[in-house]
Design a protein around this motif. Structure first.
Motif, PDB file in Angstrom:
ATOM      1  N   HIS A  29       3.927 -49.607-131.522  1.00  0.00           N
ATOM      2  CA  HIS A  29       4.201 -48.940-132.957  1.00  0.00           C
ATOM      3  C   HIS A  29       4.995 -47.804-133.112  1.00  0.00           C
ATOM      4  O   HIS A  29       3.674 -46.991-132.431  1.00  0.00           O
ATOM      5  CB  HIS A  29       3.640 -49.367-133.756  1.00  0.00           C
ATOM      6  CG  HIS A  29       3.625 -50.789-133.983  1.00  0.00           C
ATOM      7  ND1 HIS A  29       4.268 -51.914-134.422  1.00  0.00           N
ATOM      8  CD2 HIS A  29       2.475 -52.301-133.547  1.00  0.00           C
ATOM      9  CE1 HIS A  29       4.109 -53.109-134.445  1.00  0.00           C
ATOM     10  NE2 HIS A  29       2.876 -52.803-133.573  1.00  0.00           N
ATOM     11  N   GLN A  30       5.700 -47.160-132.705  1.00  0.00           N
ATOM     12  CA  GLN A  30       6.488 -45.963-133.183  1.00  0.00           C
ATOM     13  C   GLN A  30       5.900 -45.389-134.788  1.00  0.00           C
ATOM     14  O   GLN A  30       5.577 -46.135-135.331  1.00  0.00           O
ATOM     15  CB  GLN A  30       7.053 -45.655-133.017  1.00  0.00           C
ATOM     16  CG  GLN A  30       8.571 -45.827-131.986  1.00  0.00           C
ATOM     17  CD  GLN A  30       7.809 -45.034-130.953  1.00  0.00           C
ATOM     18  OE1 GLN A  30       7.538 -44.007-131.302  1.00  0.00           O
ATOM     19  NE2 GLN A  30       7.638 -45.981-130.047  1.00  0.00           N
ATOM     20  N   PRO A  31       5.074 -43.758-134.432  1.00  0.00           N
ATOM     21  CA  PRO A  31       4.268 -43.787-136.284  1.00  0.00           C
ATOM     22  C   PRO A  31       5.211 -43.357-137.413  1.00  0.00           C
ATOM     23  O   PRO A  31       5.929 -43.523-137.027  1.00  0.00           O
ATOM     24  CB  PRO A  31       3.411 -42.935-135.414  1.00  0.00           C
ATOM     25  CG  PRO A  31       4.011 -42.324-134.677  1.00  0.00           C
ATOM     26  CD  PRO A  31       5.006 -43.651-133.744  1.00  0.00           C
ATOM     27  N   GLU A  32       5.135 -43.741-137.877  1.00  0.00           N
ATOM     28  CA  GLU A  32       5.574 -44.073-139.276  1.00  0.00           C
ATOM     29  C   GLU A  32       5.907 -42.771-140.031  1.00  0.00           C
ATOM     30  O   GLU A  32       4.587 -41.723-140.115  1.00  0.00           O
ATOM     31  CB  GLU A  32       5.346 -44.540-140.532  1.00  0.00           C
ATOM     32  CG  GLU A  32       5.486 -46.017-140.670  1.00  0.00           C
ATOM     33  CD  GLU A  32       4.678 -47.379-141.148  1.00  0.00           C
ATOM     34  OE1 GLU A  32       4.560 -47.178-142.404  1.00  0.00           O
ATOM     35  OE2 GLU A  32       5.206 -48.042-141.202  1.00  0.00           O
ATOM     36  N   GLU A  33       6.559 -41.746-140.187  1.00  0.00           N
ATOM     37  CA  GLU A  33       6.752 -40.511-140.376  1.00  0.00           C
ATOM     38  C   GLU A  33       6.662 -40.119-141.933  1.00  0.00           C
ATOM     39  O   GLU A  33       7.647 -41.372-142.741  1.00  0.00           O
ATOM     40  CB  GLU A  33       8.216 -39.707-139.776  1.00  0.00           C
ATOM     41  CG  GLU A  33       8.543 -39.060-138.914  1.00  0.00           C
ATOM     42  CD  GLU A  33       9.691 -38.953-138.551  1.00  0.00           C
ATOM     43  OE1 GLU A  33       9.575 -37.881-139.594  1.00  0.00           O
ATOM     44  OE2 GLU A  33       9.832 -38.903-137.187  1.00  0.00           O
ATOM     45  N   LYS A  34       6.345 -39.827-142.450  1.00  0.00           N
ATOM     46  CA  LYS A  34       5.758 -39.963-144.593  1.00  0.00           C
ATOM     47  C   LYS A  34       6.743 -39.275-144.926  1.00  0.00           C
ATOM     48  O   LYS A  34       7.220 -37.329-144.852  1.00  0.00           O
ATOM     49  CB  LYS A  34       4.249 -39.612-144.730  1.00  0.00           C
ATOM     50  CG  LYS A  34       2.876 -41.054-144.013  1.00  0.00           C
ATOM     51  CD  LYS A  34       1.791 -40.958-144.690  1.00  0.00           C
ATOM     52  CE  LYS A  34       1.199 -41.635-144.586  1.00  0.00           C
ATOM     53  NZ  LYS A  34      -0.924 -40.474-144.369  1.00  0.00           N
ATOM     54  N   ALA A  35       6.906 -39.351-145.959  1.00  0.00           N
ATOM     55  CA  ALA A  35       7.815 -38.558-146.419  1.00  0.00           C
ATOM     56  C   ALA A  35       7.332 -37.565-147.190  1.00  0.00           C
ATOM     57  O   ALA A  35       6.543 -37.138-147.738  1.00  0.00           O
ATOM     58  CB  ALA A  35       8.808 -38.524-147.829  1.00  0.00           C
ATOM     59  N   LYS A  36       7.861 -35.945-146.495  1.00  0.00           N
ATOM     60  CA  LYS A  36       7.086 -35.056-147.321  1.00  0.00           C
ATOM     61  C   LYS A  36       7.100 -34.639-148.799  1.00  0.00           C
ATOM     62  O   LYS A  36       8.259 -35.230-149.216  1.00  0.00           O
ATOM     63  CB  LYS A  36       7.334 -33.538-146.532  1.00  0.00           C
ATOM     64  CG  LYS A  36       7.185 -34.019-144.850  1.00  0.00           C
ATOM     65  CD  LYS A  36       6.992 -32.444-144.795  1.00  0.00           C
ATOM     66  CE  LYS A  36       6.805 -31.652-142.890  1.00  0.00           C
ATOM     67  NZ  LYS A  36       6.642 -31.387-142.492  1.00  0.00           N
ATOM     68  N   ALA A  37       6.142 -33.898-149.425  1.00  0.00           N
ATOM     69  CA  ALA A  37       6.805 -33.930-150.880  1.00  0.00           C
ATOM     70  C   ALA A  37       7.050 -32.554-151.443  1.00  0.00           C
ATOM     71  O   ALA A  37       6.951 -31.720-150.296  1.00  0.00           O
ATOM     72  CB  ALA A  37       4.985 -34.005-151.651  1.00  0.00           C
TER      73      ALA A  37
END
Length: 70
Positions: A29-37
């Protein structure tokens, strides 16, 4: 089915894992990119309104001094 997280230490490790995936032994699984605050959201409420106004006044003063020196 178990899910684990691993750290790849050797450069060939990813290729080996991809080979295992091709053999249908594992699924990558590709790591999920978290939306930067946004910074405004991250630091909202840190300063009181009065401190914020003082800070803005100080920044305006510094900018005008900088522009006057040019």
């Amino acid at each position: 089915m178990n899910t684990i997280q691993i750290d790849l230490i050797h450069s060939r490790a990813l290729q080996l894992l991809q080979d295992l995936e091709a053999l249908h032994i594992i699924r990558l699984h590709q790591p999920e990119e978290k939306a930067k605050a946004r910074l405004s959201e991250k630091y909202r409420g840190i300063l009181s309104k009065e401190d914020g106004k003082d800070l803005n006044k100080h920044i305006e003063q510094m900018r005008s001094e900088w522009n006057d020196s040019l």
